[in-house]
Design an enzyme around this catalytic site. Structure first.
Site, PDB file in Angstrom:
ATOM      1  N   ALA A  55       0.801  -1.231   0.000  1.00 14.22           N
ATOM      2  CA  ALA A  55       0.000   0.000   0.000  1.00 14.22           C
ATOM      3  C   ALA A  55       0.840   1.291   0.000  1.00 14.22           C
ATOM      4  CB  ALA A  55      -0.980  -0.039   1.164  1.00 14.22           C
ATOM      5  N   ASP A 231      -4.113  -2.702   3.907  1.00 18.10           N
ATOM      6  CA  ASP A 231      -4.332  -1.955   2.658  1.00 18.10           C
ATOM      7  C   ASP A 231      -5.385  -0.881   2.834  1.00 18.10           C
ATOM      8  OD1 ASP A 231      -3.161  -4.701   1.735  1.00 18.10           O
ATOM      9  OD2 ASP A 231      -2.820  -3.207   0.157  1.00 18.10           O
ATOM     10  N   ASN A 241      -6.501  -6.606   4.238  1.00 14.10           N
ATOM     11  CA  ASN A 241      -5.087  -6.907   3.993  1.00 14.10           C
ATOM     12  C   ASN A 241      -5.022  -8.150   3.108  1.00 14.10           C
ATOM     13  OD1 ASN A 241      -2.275  -6.264   4.462  1.00 14.10           O
ATOM     14  ND2 ASN A 241      -2.163  -8.135   5.670  1.00 14.10           N
ATOM     15  N   LYS A 242      -3.817  -8.546   2.766  1.00 15.24           N
ATOM     16  CA  LYS A 242      -3.604  -9.669   1.847  1.00 15.24           C
ATOM     17  C   LYS A 242      -4.432 -10.888   2.231  1.00 15.24           C
ATOM     18  CE  LYS A 242      -1.743  -9.754  -1.161  1.00 15.24           C
ATOM     19  NZ  LYS A 242      -2.459  -9.531  -2.435  1.00 15.24           N
TER      20      LYS A 242
HETATM   21  O1  MRU Z   1      -1.069  -7.352  -3.411  1.00 15.37           O
HETATM   22  P1  MRU Z   1       0.001  -6.661  -2.623  1.00 15.37           P
HETATM   23  O2  MRU Z   1       1.305  -7.394  -2.650  1.00 15.37           O
HETATM   24  O3  MRU Z   1       0.139  -5.209  -2.996  1.00 15.37           O
HETATM   25  O4  MRU Z   1      -0.528  -6.720  -1.122  1.00 15.37           O
HETATM   26  C1  MRU Z   1       0.226  -6.118  -0.109  1.00 15.37           C
HETATM   27  C2  MRU Z   1      -0.330  -6.299   1.251  1.00 15.37           C
HETATM   28  O5  MRU Z   1      -1.385  -6.862   1.429  1.00 15.37           O
HETATM   29  C3  MRU Z   1       0.400  -5.665   2.384  1.00 15.37           C
HETATM   30  O6  MRU Z   1       0.231  -6.401   3.556  1.00 15.37           O
HETATM   31  C4  MRU Z   1      -0.145  -4.252   2.609  1.00 15.37           C
HETATM   32  O7  MRU Z   1      -0.183  -3.525   1.420  1.00 15.37           O
HETATM   33  C5  MRU Z   1       0.642  -3.506   3.611  1.00 15.37           C
HETATM   34  S1  MRU Z   1       2.241  -3.067   2.971  1.00 15.37           S
HETATM   35  C6  MRU Z   1       3.053  -2.200   4.164  1.00 15.37           C
END
Ligand code: MRU
Length: 348
Positions: A55, A231, A241-242
């Site tokens: 993010a 996110d 989040n992921k």
């Molecule tokens: O699909 P991505 O790799 O962009 O997903 C990232 C995540 O889910 C992270 O945990 C989130 O963005 C936090 S990054 C500090």
């Protein structure tokens, strides 16, 4: 190993500029390739295909993208709309490029704002690292800590030491990290490919585990705390989040393991009342049907689903660590004070 970075601005007066330079995360850990995005469409493709991801890093890349577009005579608002539409869940992406676009048309003024976002982000990471490590020390005492994390929240996801990863890194610097357990993070393996790469480069004790190992590790008492990024955090504390984060939160509650979300205030979205209002990005099913597009895992044509994020209800979040301090339930008032103060500071 080159110095790890997610995004670097190459100004018009520099060789190869103007460009938004990215360390192409789809090539890691095999190759360190820098991709120079010299126009907005190339940057949009890089965002969509996760050459840059996480993010806060998405926000910084898009902020510079607005500057890049303005130098080519494209309206900042049009660039911001285009870039923000590439990935809907991470609020930092839309937040950062619209914040830069709101400055006007002058590329120098836009660049100053993009630089501010980048620098603020790096500072915020340090502060989150300290707050999170202090909270863990207060919760767990002096014993060496076994921390479990998901996806990648380190230098590659931020301009700085990272969010959840930054906390683990601070614990390591404090001499308290026994081991960082790194979820591989199916289907795109941000944990195995990127977090393990960062941890290895820093000499942090770590072990990659299959996502499905978390339950038995927690049952065996081998996880002292779970640290994840975010996110988008809705006004009530529900956290996107992921994909896979929600499962960890449910397990952590069952096994009474502290579950911490670590994110900058810019990830709090007061305009989104609750988790049900967060748009979840649904990606190409082939990311699930294949291993990184290299090996087929499911029969061709097998239907597959690929939601890239999930939402952890606030009730399962033990605390949210931000650069302005730690908040815990009930979240609504505390988050509105934190994010409201940010809006005032930014003059919104
Ligand atoms: O699909 P991505 O790799 O962009 O997903 C990232 C995540 O889910 C992270 O945990 C989130 O963005 C936090 S990054 C500090």
């Amino acid at each position: 190993m080159t110095d790890l970075f997610a995004v670097r601005w190459v100004g018009p007066a520099e060789r190869g500029g103007p460009a938004v330079a990215l360390l192409d995360q789809t090539a890691l850990p095999d190759r360190e390739e820098v991709r120079y995005c010299r126009d907005v469409d190339t940057l949009a493709e890089a965002i969509r295909s996760l050459r840059v991801r996480g993010a806060p890093a998405l926000g910084v890349a898009a902020a510079w993208g607005v500057v890049l577009g303005a130098l080519a005579g494209t309206s900042p608002r049009a660039v911001a709309d285009l870039l923000a539409s590439q990935r809907p869940t991470a609020v930092n992406l839309a937040w950062a490029c619209h914040r830069v676009a709101a400055i006007g048309e002058d590329p120098e003024a836009l660049a100053a704002e993009a630089r501010r976002i980048e620098e603020d982000n790096a500072e915020a990471c340090h502060a989150m690292g300290r707050h999170g490590a202090d909270l863990l020390a207060a919760t767990l005492g002096d014993r060496p800590q076994r921390l479990l994390t998901h996806c990648n929240t380190g230098m590659l996801a931020c301009q700085g030491i990272g969010t959840a990863f930054g906390v683990a890194r601070t614990v390591f610097a404090d001499g308290r990290l026994a081991q960082l357990l790194v979820d591989e993070t199916r289907p795109l393996l941000q944990g195995a490919r990127l977090t393990a790469y960062e941890a290895g480069a820093l000499g942090m004790p770590h072990a990659v585990v299959a996502d499905s190992a978390a339950a038995s590790l927690m049952a065996a008492g081998e996880v002292d705390a779970v640290l994840v990024g975010a996110d988008r955090i809705a006004a009530n504390g529900d956290t996107a989040n992921k994909i896979g984060t929600l499962g960890l939160a449910v397990l952590a509650q069952h096994y009474r393991v502290p579950f911490l979300v670590v994110a900058p205030v810019s990830t709090i979205d007061l305009d989104t009342p609750g988790g049900g209002d967060i748009e979840i990005e649904e990606r190409d099913p082939d990311e699930v049907r294949t291993a990184l597009g290299l090996v087929r895992l499911a029969p061709e044509g097998s239907p597959a689903r690929n939601p890239a994020f999930d939402v952890t209800p606030a009730a399962l979040v033990g605390a949210i660590v931000t650069e302005r301090g730690v908040v815990d339930a009930p979240y609504t008032g505390a988050l509105s004070r934190l994010a409201g103060a940010q809006a005032v500071a930014a003059g919104n």
